[in-house]
Design an enzyme around this catalytic site. Structure first.
Site, mmCIF file in Angstrom:
data_model
loop_
_atom_site.group_PDB
_atom_site.id
_atom_site.type_symbol
_atom_site.label_atom_id
_atom_site.label_comp_id
_atom_site.label_asym_id
_atom_site.label_seq_id
_atom_site.Cartn_x
_atom_site.Cartn_y
_atom_site.Cartn_z
ATOM 1 N N LYS A 179 29.599 -11.997 -7.494
ATOM 2 C CA LYS A 179 29.352 -10.559 -7.496
ATOM 3 C C LYS A 179 29.802 -9.979 -8.839
ATOM 4 O O LYS A 179 30.730 -10.515 -9.451
ATOM 5 C CB LYS A 179 30.124 -9.888 -6.354
ATOM 6 C CG LYS A 179 29.882 -10.467 -4.974
ATOM 7 C CD LYS A 179 28.499 -10.158 -4.447
ATOM 8 C CE LYS A 179 28.341 -10.704 -3.021
ATOM 9 N NZ LYS A 179 27.027 -10.394 -2.455
ATOM 10 N N LYS A 213 26.048 -9.068 -7.787
ATOM 11 C CA LYS A 213 24.935 -10.015 -7.672
ATOM 12 C C LYS A 213 23.929 -9.861 -8.800
ATOM 13 O O LYS A 213 23.224 -10.815 -9.144
ATOM 14 C CB LYS A 213 24.252 -9.864 -6.314
ATOM 15 C CG LYS A 213 23.637 -8.505 -6.049
ATOM 16 C CD LYS A 213 22.808 -8.501 -4.771
ATOM 17 C CE LYS A 213 23.651 -8.579 -3.532
ATOM 18 N NZ LYS A 213 22.817 -8.502 -2.305
ATOM 19 N N ASP A 216 23.190 -15.146 -5.556
ATOM 20 C CA ASP A 216 22.749 -14.335 -4.424
ATOM 21 C C ASP A 216 21.235 -14.424 -4.302
ATOM 22 O O ASP A 216 20.542 -14.913 -5.196
ATOM 23 C CB ASP A 216 23.216 -12.889 -4.564
ATOM 24 C CG ASP A 216 23.737 -12.332 -3.242
ATOM 25 O OD1 ASP A 216 23.261 -12.785 -2.190
ATOM 26 O OD2 ASP A 216 24.624 -11.467 -3.261
ATOM 27 N N HIS A 238 18.801 -19.513 1.900
ATOM 28 C CA HIS A 238 19.159 -18.133 2.216
ATOM 29 C C HIS A 238 18.064 -17.543 3.098
ATOM 30 O O HIS A 238 16.883 -17.844 2.919
ATOM 31 C CB HIS A 238 19.313 -17.300 0.936
ATOM 32 C CG HIS A 238 20.060 -16.024 1.155
ATOM 33 N ND1 HIS A 238 19.500 -14.946 1.805
ATOM 34 C CD2 HIS A 238 21.331 -15.653 0.827
ATOM 35 C CE1 HIS A 238 20.389 -13.964 1.866
ATOM 36 N NE2 HIS A 238 21.508 -14.370 1.280
ATOM 37 N N ARG A 239 18.470 -16.710 4.056
ATOM 38 C CA ARG A 239 17.506 -16.156 5.019
ATOM 39 C C ARG A 239 17.128 -14.708 4.693
ATOM 40 O O ARG A 239 16.870 -13.921 5.597
ATOM 41 C CB ARG A 239 18.057 -16.268 6.438
ATOM 42 C CG ARG A 239 19.376 -15.546 6.669
ATOM 43 C CD ARG A 239 19.828 -15.654 8.127
ATOM 44 N NE ARG A 239 21.044 -14.893 8.350
ATOM 45 C CZ ARG A 239 21.507 -14.576 9.555
ATOM 46 N NH1 ARG A 239 20.856 -14.948 10.645
ATOM 47 N NH2 ARG A 239 22.627 -13.880 9.692
ATOM 48 N N SER A 293 28.631 -15.999 6.110
ATOM 49 C CA SER A 293 28.750 -15.229 4.875
ATOM 50 C C SER A 293 28.431 -13.771 5.154
ATOM 51 O O SER A 293 27.492 -13.465 5.877
ATOM 52 C CB SER A 293 27.781 -15.789 3.823
ATOM 53 O OG SER A 293 27.812 -15.026 2.635
#
Length: 478
Positions: A175, A177, A203, A294-295, A379
């Site tokens: 971060k 991001k 990210d 990642h979703r 997360s």
């Protein structure tokens, strides 16, 4: 000449419209071991019987259309049609029903999640006769799952590659991001890895923007990995996001990551698409790269209880398409996720055989017939005080990922990583000694603070931070 209103040129064919339930509602049907089974939450429009609504879903997601057609006579509808074989009301919900549909395996292309979803959810969700529709679960038969290669490596192979056993893995999303230069980004990665984390992470929206092009980021992150490995003696990694505007560009980025010798790359599988994801997964398998998933965009699809696709379905699809990690929510953090529902799809990601359990939202028994498992990644809004709960909820085969919970430490990034590693080691040791993490978690963390000033400082900063909101998606009463 009068207009033609009925065709009689073929025996047995009569043009016109008839109720779906006359053809597609078959309560006497006994499902086959090779059928793909679906559980839909159906909310019909007023005046539409549940049998007609369920049959309409079966028809419009398989062989049916709104009217009788000539070419029905050129095939065997009984062989290829979807069938609504059972309907049950949802307890406590007015005008909602769970409709079970069986699809013959011949309707689906082998090894294609894209085709499976195009068939089952591609068109029917806009059907006017339904106020809302949600795909709650799928039963994937072994006959079909065996046409997929699944995760590139799986849980055990990943542990062997990393030489890390007996505890959850620790990660951190860098971060802010967006906005860092590649060199400063790599510096943050190094500090976190040097402090004790196993992974750092791009990210989901870090691709190749003007402030940091992908190739520069890859190079500086690789340098951070190698420097941290040399100093700690541990294998480290950074999830290099290979997601791109085209499949060709995505594969180019993955190939460059392989040339750098890093252990893992990343993909946004919903925004990137299942076809791209399966291609990348196969590349990672062939070239020894782990694949983090990642979703991003999932809540657009899965958050509302009465419409969309439940994440347990997206999780099953990811396991078939391929990924070694996937984000799963935290239960205790800032993002949506009810405990029993989350544990239900975590089992569907990791385990080989999962029994039907409606109390956890699992509608069907699922047999993955030795397909490798996927590690769930917790997360989003978590910090050191959450460590006992996360360790107890997710167990060893998980990644616990602290972004702000690492980089927000008052002393800097490396002390933030130290605090998380100390908290994790304390929780794992306490668990192995037989202590109850759910009941004694705070005491365990406080005791560890006495010999870790980094952890003590983190505990002081986040001692009052909680995300206590009722989840939108909950388990139905059964």
């Amino acid at each position: 000449m009068s207009p033609q209103t009925e065709t009689k040129a073929s025996v047995g064919f009569k043009a016109g419209v008839k109720d779906y339930k006359l053809t597609y509602y078959t309560p006497e049907y006994e499902t086959k071991d090779t059928d793909i089974l679906a559980a839909f939450r159906v909310t019909p429009q007023p005046g539409v019987p549940p049998e007609e609504a369920g049959a309409a879903v079966a028809a419009e997601s398989s062989t049916g259309t709104w009217t009788t057609v000539w070419t029905d006579g050129l095939t065997s509808l009984d062989r290829y049609k979807g069938r609504c074989y059972h309907i049950e009301p949802v307890p406590g919900e007015e005008d909602q029903y769970i409709c079970y549909v069986a699809y013959p395996l011949d309707l689906f292309e082998e090894g294609s999640v894209t085709n499976m979803f195009t068939s089952i959810v591609g068109n029917v969700f806009g059907f006017k006769a339904l106020r809302a529709l949600r795909l709650e679960d799928l039963r994937i038969p072994p006959t079909y799952s065996k046409t997929f290669q699944g995760p590139p490596h799986g849980i055990q192979v990943e542990r062997d590659k990393l030489n890390k056993y007996g505890r959850p893995l620790l990660g951190c999303t860098i971060k802010p991001k967006l906005g860092l230069s590649a060199k400063n980004y790599g510096r943050a990665c190094y500090e976190c890895l040097r402090g004790g984390l196993d992974f750092t992470k791009d990210d989901e929206n870090v691709n190749s923007q003007p402030f940091m092009r992908w190739r520069d980021r890859f190079v500086f992150c690789a340098e951070a990995i190698y420097k941290a490995q040399a100093e700690t003696g541990e294998i480290k990694g950074h999830y290099l996001n290979a997601t791109a505007g085209t499949c060709e560009e995505m594969m180019k980025r993955a190939a460059f990551a392989r040339e750098l010798g890093v252990p893992i790359v990343m993909h946004d599988y919903l925004t990137g698409g299942f076809t791209a994801n399966t291609s990348l997964s196969m590349y990672c398998r062939d070239n020894g790269l782990l694949l983090h998933i990642h979703r991003a965009m999932h809540a657009v699809i899965d958050r509302q209880k009465n419409h969309g696709i439940h994440f347990r379905v997206l999780a099953k699809a990811l396991r078939m398409s391929g990924g070694d990690h996937v984000h799963s929510g935290t239960v205790v953090g800032k993002l949506e996720g009810e405990r029993e529902i989350t544990l239900g799809f975590v089992d569907l990601l990791r385990d080989d055989f999962i029994e039907k359990d409606r109390s956890r939202g699992v509608f069907f028994t699922q047999d993955w017939v030795s397909m490798p498992g996927v590690i769930p990644v917790a997360s989003g809004g978590i910090h050191v005080w959450h460590m006992p709960a996360l360790t107890e909820i997710f167990g060893d085969d998980s990644v616990l990922q602290f972004g702000g919970g690492t980089l927000g430490h008052p002393w800097g990034n490396a002390p933030g990583a130290v605090a998380n590693r100390v908290a994790l080691e304390a929780c794992v040791q306490a668990r192995n000694e037989g202590r109850d993490l759910a009941r004694e978690g705070n005491e365990i963390i406080k005791a560890a603070c006495k010999w870790s000033p980094e952890l003590a400082a983190a505990c002081e900063v986040w001692k009052a931070i909680k995300f206590e909101f009722e989840p939108v998606d909950t388990v139905d009463k059964v």
